[in-house]
Design an enzyme around this catalytic site. Structure first.
Site, short mmCIF file in Angstrom:
data_model
loop_
_atom_site.label_atom_id
_atom_site.label_comp_id
_atom_site.label_asym_id
_atom_site.label_seq_id
_atom_site.Cartn_x
_atom_site.Cartn_y
_atom_site.Cartn_z
N ILE A 149 0.83 -1.22 0.00
CA ILE A 149 0.00 0.00 0.00
C ILE A 149 0.86 1.26 0.00
O ILE A 149 0.46 2.29 -0.56
CB ILE A 149 -1.02 -0.01 1.17
CG1 ILE A 149 -2.15 0.98 0.90
CG2 ILE A 149 -0.37 0.26 2.51
CD1 ILE A 149 -2.97 0.69 -0.32
N SER A 173 11.99 1.23 6.73
CA SER A 173 11.61 -0.10 6.29
C SER A 173 12.78 -1.04 6.49
O SER A 173 13.92 -0.67 6.22
CB SER A 173 11.22 -0.06 4.81
OG SER A 173 10.45 -1.17 4.48
N ARG A 174 12.48 -2.26 6.95
CA ARG A 174 13.56 -3.20 7.24
C ARG A 174 14.18 -3.73 5.96
O ARG A 174 15.35 -4.07 5.93
CB ARG A 174 13.03 -4.36 8.07
CG ARG A 174 12.43 -3.93 9.41
CD ARG A 174 11.62 -5.04 10.01
NE ARG A 174 10.62 -5.55 9.06
CZ ARG A 174 9.86 -6.61 9.26
NH1 ARG A 174 9.96 -7.28 10.37
NH2 ARG A 174 8.99 -7.00 8.35
N LYS A 216 -5.47 1.90 8.05
CA LYS A 216 -6.52 1.07 8.63
C LYS A 216 -6.08 -0.39 8.61
O LYS A 216 -5.30 -0.75 7.73
CB LYS A 216 -7.84 1.25 7.92
CG LYS A 216 -7.86 1.10 6.41
CD LYS A 216 -7.55 -0.12 5.67
CE LYS A 216 -8.08 -1.46 5.95
NZ LYS A 216 -7.74 -2.48 4.90
N ASP A 245 -10.10 -7.48 6.89
CA ASP A 245 -9.11 -6.44 6.54
C ASP A 245 -9.67 -5.56 5.42
O ASP A 245 -9.70 -4.33 5.57
CB ASP A 245 -7.76 -7.07 6.17
CG ASP A 245 -6.69 -6.00 5.97
OD1 ASP A 245 -6.14 -5.52 6.97
OD2 ASP A 245 -6.45 -5.60 4.81
#
Ligand code: NAP
Length: 309
Positions: free
Chosen positions: A14, A36-37, A90, A168
């Site tokens: 997303i 971000s990893r 969300k 979801d």
């Protein structure tokens, strides 16, 4: 008004599909840093963890968290604790108590917390709200079906406890429901099917009660072939219409109608966030999540066929 620097955490589907493009075109924000990893974003500062970013935030006073809900809470607490404004994708959190505690922490620290609900942004949902206002609701049918292999390819987190499975996407429907009706309906029945060996439902049927006495129900299903169906059919004493494509268009008599105003969800999400940050306010609307939590509370569960990607 000068654009504000923002950091985006959780560079996955997303973030790349919606958040980064919305920020690139935003009159309010510019992307200064990514957290971000595993992924880097070109042209911005990149950090592996929230801790690394908070050690060197530069001018950034705001972060947007686009990872799944379970790992999101620790990042949100760290950022708010450091005095930063926070926007949450969300669903905002795995549990209701955690998000209420987060809202209290944001108040205490004097920063903005925004629980975004992208599907309720835009002209179509406003149009639906307008058509319902002053009308008598008779029937509302939620029909939310998609192929999870296409919409969440390989994302195993959707099946893990602390996430919502078919709710979801289904929470997008409850976010619209809570936005368009003056009084939010309450769940009266829910059945859900959980694939053997998984923790979250692949399908659910819902029935609601409402002061109007209207017949309100829903079907969520992740085993749908072909194009997703994200449709809400609404019948009132003034006629019937449908919100289609997850609240991004309105259909009357089978024809899509022209709308005044933007239907682009994420630019509107970031515009609203900018408004809240500039005004020093928070927006923490938990009604969409309360409906989903109630579904899990009252559900009759059955175990279905195992799911494999
Ligand atoms: P995703 O691609 O699977 O995950 C997003 C990123 O979150 C991952 O790339 C990962 O980045 C990070 N992440 C995952 N697990 C983590 C962990 N345990 N700790 C820290 N970071 C972790 O998921 P998504 O589809 O973008 O969905 C993310 C959120 O957006 C969900 O809440 C979903 O409901 C919402 N959403 C999704 C869609 C959609 O179409 N997919 C649409 C609207 C909203 P790193 O591993 O690089 O850190």
């Amino acid at each position: 008004m000068p654009r504000m620097p923002i950091a985006l955490a959780g560079i996955g589907k997303i973030a790349r599909d919606e958040h980064i493009p919305a920020l690139e075109d935003s009159p309010d924000w510019y992307l200064d840093a990514a957290i971000s990893r595993h992924a880097d974003v070109d042209g911005v500062r990149n950090f592996a963890t929230m801790g690394d970013f908070l050690a060197d935030p530069g001018d950034v006073r705001t972060v947007s968290l686009a990872m799944p809900p379970a790992p999101r809470m620790a990042y949100a607490r760290q950022a708010i604790g450091a005095g930063l404004n926070v926007m949450l994708e969300k669903p905002p959190s795995p549990t209701l108590v955690e998000i209420r505690a987060l809202a209290a922490l944001a108040r205490e620290r004097g920063v903005t917390l925004y629980t975004s609900w992208h599907s309720r942004m835009g002209a179509a949902v406003e149009e639906a709200h307008g058509r319902l206002s002053g009308a008598t609701l008779r029937r509302l049918r939620i029909d939310w079906r998609e192929d999870v292999r296409h919409t969440h390819p390989g994302q195993d987190w959707v099946w893990q406890a602390g996430n919502l499975g078919v709710f979801d996407p289904g929470i997008n429907a409850t976010s619209i429901l809570a936005a368009i009706l003056e009084e939010t309906p309450h769940l009266t029945a829910c059945t859900m099917e959980v694939p053997e060996g998984r923790q979250t439902p692949i399908s659910a049927d819902l029935a609601f009660g409402h002061p109007s006495g209207a017949d309100i129900s829903g079907r969520l299903d992740w085993r749908h072939d072909g194009h997703p169906v994200w449709r809400m059919e609404i019948e009132t004493d003034r006629g019937t219409f449908a919100l289609i494509r997850s609240g991004s268009a309105v259909e009357v008599d089978g024809e899509e109608i022209a709308l005044d105003g933007s239907v682009a969800e994420y630019p509107l999400v970031y515009a609203r966030f900018a408004e809240l940050v500039r005004g020093g306010e928070s927006e923490v609307d938990l009604a969409p999540m309360e409906l989903v939590a109630d579904a899990f509370l009252i559900a009759e569960r059955s175990i279905g066929a195992p799911f494999e990607w």
